[in-house]
Design a protein around this motif. Structure first.
Motif, PDB file in Angstrom:
ATOM      1  N   HIS A  18       0.863  -1.183   0.000  1.00 52.52           N
ATOM      2  CA  HIS A  18       0.000   0.000   0.000  1.00 52.52           C
ATOM      3  C   HIS A  18       0.898   1.231   0.000  1.00 52.52           C
ATOM      4  O   HIS A  18       1.727   1.407   0.894  1.00 52.52           O
ATOM      5  CB  HIS A  18      -0.903  -0.005   1.233  1.00 52.52           C
ATOM      6  N   THR A  55      -8.951   6.250   1.397  1.00 54.45           N
ATOM      7  CA  THR A  55      -9.938   5.171   1.312  1.00 54.45           C
ATOM      8  C   THR A  55      -9.725   4.129   2.407  1.00 54.45           C
ATOM      9  O   THR A  55     -10.684   3.588   2.943  1.00 54.45           O
ATOM     10  CB  THR A  55      -9.885   4.494  -0.074  1.00 54.45           C
ATOM     11  N   LEU A  56      -8.483   3.865   2.739  1.00 55.69           N
ATOM     12  CA  LEU A  56      -8.183   2.822   3.715  1.00 55.69           C
ATOM     13  C   LEU A  56      -8.009   3.345   5.133  1.00 55.69           C
ATOM     14  O   LEU A  56      -7.646   2.592   6.026  1.00 55.69           O
ATOM     15  CB  LEU A  56      -6.929   2.053   3.294  1.00 55.69           C
ATOM     16  N   GLN A  59     -11.645   2.918   9.002  1.00 56.61           N
ATOM     17  CA  GLN A  59     -12.353   1.666   9.228  1.00 56.61           C
ATOM     18  C   GLN A  59     -11.568   0.408   8.894  1.00 56.61           C
ATOM     19  O   GLN A  59     -11.793  -0.630   9.480  1.00 56.61           O
ATOM     20  CB  GLN A  59     -13.648   1.674   8.428  1.00 56.61           C
ATOM     21  N   ARG A  60     -10.691   0.468   7.928  1.00 56.79           N
ATOM     22  CA  ARG A  60     -10.006  -0.765   7.543  1.00 56.79           C
ATOM     23  C   ARG A  60      -8.619  -0.477   6.981  1.00 56.79           C
ATOM     24  O   ARG A  60      -8.325   0.613   6.545  1.00 56.79           O
ATOM     25  CB  ARG A  60     -10.834  -1.563   6.561  1.00 56.79           C
ATOM     26  N   ASP A  61      -7.812  -1.512   6.981  1.00 55.14           N
ATOM     27  CA  ASP A  61      -6.471  -1.396   6.428  1.00 55.14           C
ATOM     28  C   ASP A  61      -6.402  -2.151   5.104  1.00 55.14           C
ATOM     29  O   ASP A  61      -7.404  -2.710   4.640  1.00 55.14           O
ATOM     30  CB  ASP A  61      -5.431  -1.911   7.419  1.00 55.14           C
ATOM     31  N   ALA A  62      -5.232  -2.166   4.494  1.00 54.07           N
ATOM     32  CA  ALA A  62      -5.073  -2.811   3.187  1.00 54.07           C
ATOM     33  C   ALA A  62      -5.402  -4.302   3.249  1.00 54.07           C
ATOM     34  O   ALA A  62      -6.006  -4.840   2.318  1.00 54.07           O
ATOM     35  CB  ALA A  62      -3.653  -2.593   2.670  1.00 54.07           C
ATOM     36  N   PHE A  65      -9.201  -4.665   3.353  1.00 57.37           N
ATOM     37  CA  PHE A  65      -9.754  -4.220   2.081  1.00 57.37           C
ATOM     38  C   PHE A  65      -9.590  -5.293   1.005  1.00 57.37           C
ATOM     39  O   PHE A  65     -10.544  -5.675   0.322  1.00 57.37           O
ATOM     40  CB  PHE A  65      -9.081  -2.917   1.636  1.00 57.37           C
ATOM     41  N   GLU A  68     -11.632  -8.559   1.768  1.00 58.73           N
ATOM     42  CA  GLU A  68     -13.054  -8.383   1.446  1.00 58.73           C
ATOM     43  C   GLU A  68     -13.273  -8.355  -0.071  1.00 58.73           C
ATOM     44  O   GLU A  68     -14.249  -8.922  -0.575  1.00 58.73           O
ATOM     45  CB  GLU A  68     -13.578  -7.085   2.063  1.00 58.73           C
ATOM     46  N   TRP A  69     -12.375  -7.711  -0.789  1.00 59.19           N
ATOM     47  CA  TRP A  69     -12.455  -7.640  -2.252  1.00 59.19           C
ATOM     48  C   TRP A  69     -12.372  -9.038  -2.858  1.00 59.19           C
ATOM     49  O   TRP A  69     -13.155  -9.411  -3.726  1.00 59.19           O
ATOM     50  CB  TRP A  69     -11.342  -6.736  -2.754  1.00 59.19           C
TER      51      TRP A  69
END
Length: 92
Positions: A18, A55-56, A59-62, A65, A68-69
């Motif tokens: 990231h 974006t990261l 709430q969330r980290d790489a 992310f 989930e993707w």
């Protein structure tokens, strides 16, 4: 400053890099599977992904992310067909 992560997803080792603010207002993710194993988000095992900066954050980290993707993309008919084809031996 870039951050490197290792994700183990369905027994596939994945390197995630990231790079926040890769260029102004844009972050960059590099996603690479060990051995160039196909993933639901890339047939080659490599994916370069740009997204708006921040974006990261919060709430969330790489890792979350990308995980989930992958989980969401793995539900596609194309990925399910790929899994079926790789499990079943082909005569052709």
């Amino acid at each position: 400053m870039s951050a490197r992560h290792i994700l183990l997803w369905q027994d596939i080792r994945i390197m995630i890099v990231h790079k926040p603010e890769y260029f102004t207002g844009t972050d960059h993710l590099e996603i690479t599977s060990e051995g160039s194993v196909p993933l639901p988000i890339t047939e080659t095992g490599y994916r370069s992904h740009f997204m708006p900066s921040g974006t990261l954050e919060n709430q969330r980290d790489a890792l979350a992310f990308v995980s989930e993707w992958l989980d969401e993309a793995s539900q596609s008919k194309q990925w399910q067909k790929h899994l079926a084809d790789t499990r079943q031996m082909s005569l052709f």
